[in-house]
Enzyme design. Sequence first.
Site, PDB file in Angstrom:
ATOM      1  N   ASP A 448       0.822  -1.226   0.000  1.00  0.00           N
ATOM      2  CA  ASP A 448       0.000   0.000   0.000  1.00  0.00           C
ATOM      3  C   ASP A 448       0.844   1.259   0.000  1.00  0.00           C
ATOM      4  O   ASP A 448       0.428   2.284  -0.532  1.00  0.00           O
ATOM      5  CB  ASP A 448      -1.020  -0.007   1.148  1.00  0.00           C
TER       6      ASP A 448
HETATM    7  C1  LAN Z   1       3.427  -1.052  10.179  1.00  0.00           C
HETATM    8  C2  LAN Z   1       3.206   0.365   9.872  1.00  0.00           C
HETATM    9  C3  LAN Z   1       2.541   0.662   8.573  1.00  0.00           C
HETATM   10  C4  LAN Z   1       1.633  -0.458   8.123  1.00  0.00           C
HETATM   11  C5  LAN Z   1       0.647  -0.031   7.014  1.00  0.00           C
HETATM   12  C6  LAN Z   1       1.342   0.557   5.793  1.00  0.00           C
HETATM   13  C7  LAN Z   1      -0.313   1.024   7.553  1.00  0.00           C
HETATM   14  C8  LAN Z   1      -0.155  -1.269   6.635  1.00  0.00           C
HETATM   15  O1  LAN Z   1      -1.158  -0.926   5.721  1.00  0.00           O
HETATM   16  C9  LAN Z   1       0.744  -2.402   6.199  1.00  0.00           C
HETATM   17  C10 LAN Z   1       1.670  -2.822   7.333  1.00  0.00           C
HETATM   18  C11 LAN Z   1       2.530  -1.694   7.896  1.00  0.00           C
HETATM   19  C12 LAN Z   1       3.678  -1.448   6.951  1.00  0.00           C
HETATM   20  C13 LAN Z   1       3.126  -2.043   9.253  1.00  0.00           C
HETATM   21  C14 LAN Z   1       3.494  -3.450   9.582  1.00  0.00           C
HETATM   22  C15 LAN Z   1       3.922  -3.751  11.030  1.00  0.00           C
HETATM   23  C16 LAN Z   1       4.701  -2.616  11.653  1.00  0.00           C
HETATM   24  C17 LAN Z   1       5.982  -2.392  10.887  1.00  0.00           C
HETATM   25  C18 LAN Z   1       3.813  -1.376  11.593  1.00  0.00           C
HETATM   26  C19 LAN Z   1       2.493  -1.513  12.325  1.00  0.00           C
HETATM   27  C20 LAN Z   1       4.634  -0.386  12.393  1.00  0.00           C
HETATM   28  C21 LAN Z   1       5.259  -1.225  13.525  1.00  0.00           C
HETATM   29  C22 LAN Z   1       5.042  -2.706  13.160  1.00  0.00           C
HETATM   30  C23 LAN Z   1       6.245  -3.569  13.596  1.00  0.00           C
HETATM   31  C24 LAN Z   1       5.939  -5.022  13.411  1.00  0.00           C
HETATM   32  C25 LAN Z   1       6.554  -3.242  15.053  1.00  0.00           C
HETATM   33  C26 LAN Z   1       7.718  -3.993  15.606  1.00  0.00           C
HETATM   34  C27 LAN Z   1       7.238  -5.085  16.422  1.00  0.00           C
HETATM   35  C28 LAN Z   1       7.327  -6.372  16.089  1.00  0.00           C
HETATM   36  C29 LAN Z   1       6.271  -7.290  16.546  1.00  0.00           C
HETATM   37  C30 LAN Z   1       8.408  -6.940  15.271  1.00  0.00           C
END
Ligand code: LAN
Length: 730
Positions: A448
């Site tokens: 996205d």
């Molecule tokens: C995110 C942030 C953005 C998010 C969107 C783009 C909004 C979504 O549509 C796709 C997935 C994604 C890229 C995403 C995946 C998981 C993330 C990276 C996070 C929520 C931000 C933090 C999270 C990450 C896994 C946190 C670290 C913790 C762990 C469990 C490894």
Amino acid sequence: MSSPKSRVLRTTHLPPVPEMPADARTDRSKWFLCVDDGRQWWEYRPDAKEPQSDIDRFWLGQLAEDDGTLPAPQSVAGAVRNSMQFLTRLQTESGHWAGEYGGPMFLIPGLVIAWYVTGRSETLLPAPYRIELVQYLRHREVQPDGGWGIHIESPATVFGTALNYVALRILGVPAHDPVCERARKVLHSLGGATGIPSWGKFWLAVMNCYGWNGLNPIPPELWLLPYTANPIHPGRMWVHTRMVYLPMSYIYARRLSAEAHDPLVQALRSELYVEPFDSIRWSAQKFNVCAVDRYVPQSSFGKLAWTVIGMYEAVHSTWLRDWAVDHVRQLCFNEDDNTEFLDLGPVNKALNIIVAYHAAPVADFMWLASDGMRMNGTNGSQLWDTAFIVQAAAEAQIVTEYPETSTKALAFLDACQIKRDAPFETYRQQAKGAWPFSNRQQSYTVSDCTAEGLKATLMLQNALGSKRVNKRRLQDSVDVLLSMPNRDGGFASYEVIRGPAWLEALNPAEVFGKIMIEYSYPECTTSSVLGLMAYTKYINDAYRTKEVTRTNHCAVKFILKDQRKDGSWYGAWGVCFTYAGWFAVESLVAATGATYATSDALRRACAFLVAHQREDGGWGESYKACEVGEWVEHPQGSQVVNTAWALLALLRAEYPDEAVIRKGVDLLLRRQLPNGSYRQEGIEGVFNKNCMISYPNYKLYFPMWALARYANTYRDPKVVEDAVRGRRVA
Ligand code: LAN
């Protein structure tokens, strides 16, 4: 570098960490946000004479809500301009919008433990950072009893409390400090640290405060298996899970721990548990997880599988392990090299510090705000925020009114597109042509983000008459998107679904749901469809049009199938049904041309939203909705971000009753501050169902976007004037 076999995490060659005085503070007027080519970090310059920028002052909570510079809006379009005016003040020199991205409460401890066991490098965590980290943890204590939860709005858990307790103690806060005393009380009332979830067990073991045999094994050998025709190769897992598992398996295989005779280790051993440390039977703790922490129930299949893996661990061959450890270490280095040491996220970042024993700065992950310094969930949300701001401005038709802002934003989008595939093997999706969530240097494709980056670029170039990002590069991003649909027609986050659904039963992280493999999401699917359609609309050169049409067709099928009976969609990345509902409605309308009048699915989607509108005209969802999977009202009432999403959806679907929409619009107008911004409300985002994450910029642009859409749809000036009356003046 020494061989991994001989690596000891020496912690006692340094003097004890000096006590952090209770009144330790930094001078908040000496912190500056620095940017460079999409990177961002906070610098402390105690001798600086120059004033802070608006950006610095906004995030430190020192910008006036009413500075008398903006006219009170006379129309909805005027309110949109005031929002944009405010946003122009926050744009960085890199062209992107920077921002805080905290929420999770398990990131600082990993970093602080890594800092401690690798020799407490001043480059890694300079003293002013450490002071502000302590401020943050003090500020974020759960009220009134103390301790910490898994995220900032969560009740206290063993996971949050034990880990942040350790972080504070490492940073020099003494055990008799009231914040520590309260935390110990909470922790002990929950049974002490034995019942900490698996990731906590791991970090405590690194601190030598948990027995390694109290953990289910993390064998590195899986990385040696062939990828092809092998459902359990880690390369098939969700990217975050495998990139955390990777360095963990290295550290586990070598049982890297702080020295036991370290006085701090000894102190923590006596503080964290209700029973004497030496009396704990570690092998009985593997499945011991405190009830308040557990989100995913332990399946008997999972338990059985872990027991078998435990048997393997007891008999594994040494040469195979050495081979696997070397291989895994190389993959960790590859990850560092692919990402300019930013790594995929904050967890594998902290783990890789231990694996590679380096002190590459982590400043990109650290964010200072009025409550102190937190570790962000990523190295920023640069692309994500910038792409939405651009699209909101484009829909408001004000891109050319702000030529400097728009040109800078385009320069950032240009710089931010990933220009090459990752050079070193870590089982990555195509990256060339993609846009990431944060910046190019981090370099991870997200479906996205690619689509939102593409849309924003196309809209800006169209409005500005620019060809800065050339057609070949735009086609590259179409290629990325076309490589990403799943068999069900939907799009996942970073990659296509690679592994079988039953892998979820092996989820070792009791605190996160749906983490083992990728899944299709209505949000990612919608963005991707709209991205492909935007290319066709603006470039119109028939590039791969057949595939685009087929992909969109299948995506719509997925969206329709994902709709619940009550007309809603569950939001996996935002709180919650207003978020996913907005996305789903966008793609249904765009890809099928349907509206409320012609589509049953859209009528049900609208009915669901309208049924949850509150008395004051707004919508308000609690983060709990993400946990339980049902609509949960926000205890503080309407939220501007939820309201904006609901309005964007209703307006896009051409919901026929303007009065309903206007009530929501009025709420947004009332809550806009005189400087064009909005106050912070409840937490906006989520991942893995159970952990919330802040998107504080959402309040600055989603209301603006919804207001712009309203102003475009209804042009009755009288209506507009009525709506502005009663606006809040703070
Ligand atoms: C995110 C942030 C953005 C998010 C969107 C783009 C909004 C979504 O549509 C796709 C997935 C994604 C890229 C995403 C995946 C998981 C993330 C990276 C996070 C929520 C931000 C933090 C999270 C990450 C896994 C946190 C670290 C913790 C762990 C469990 C490894």
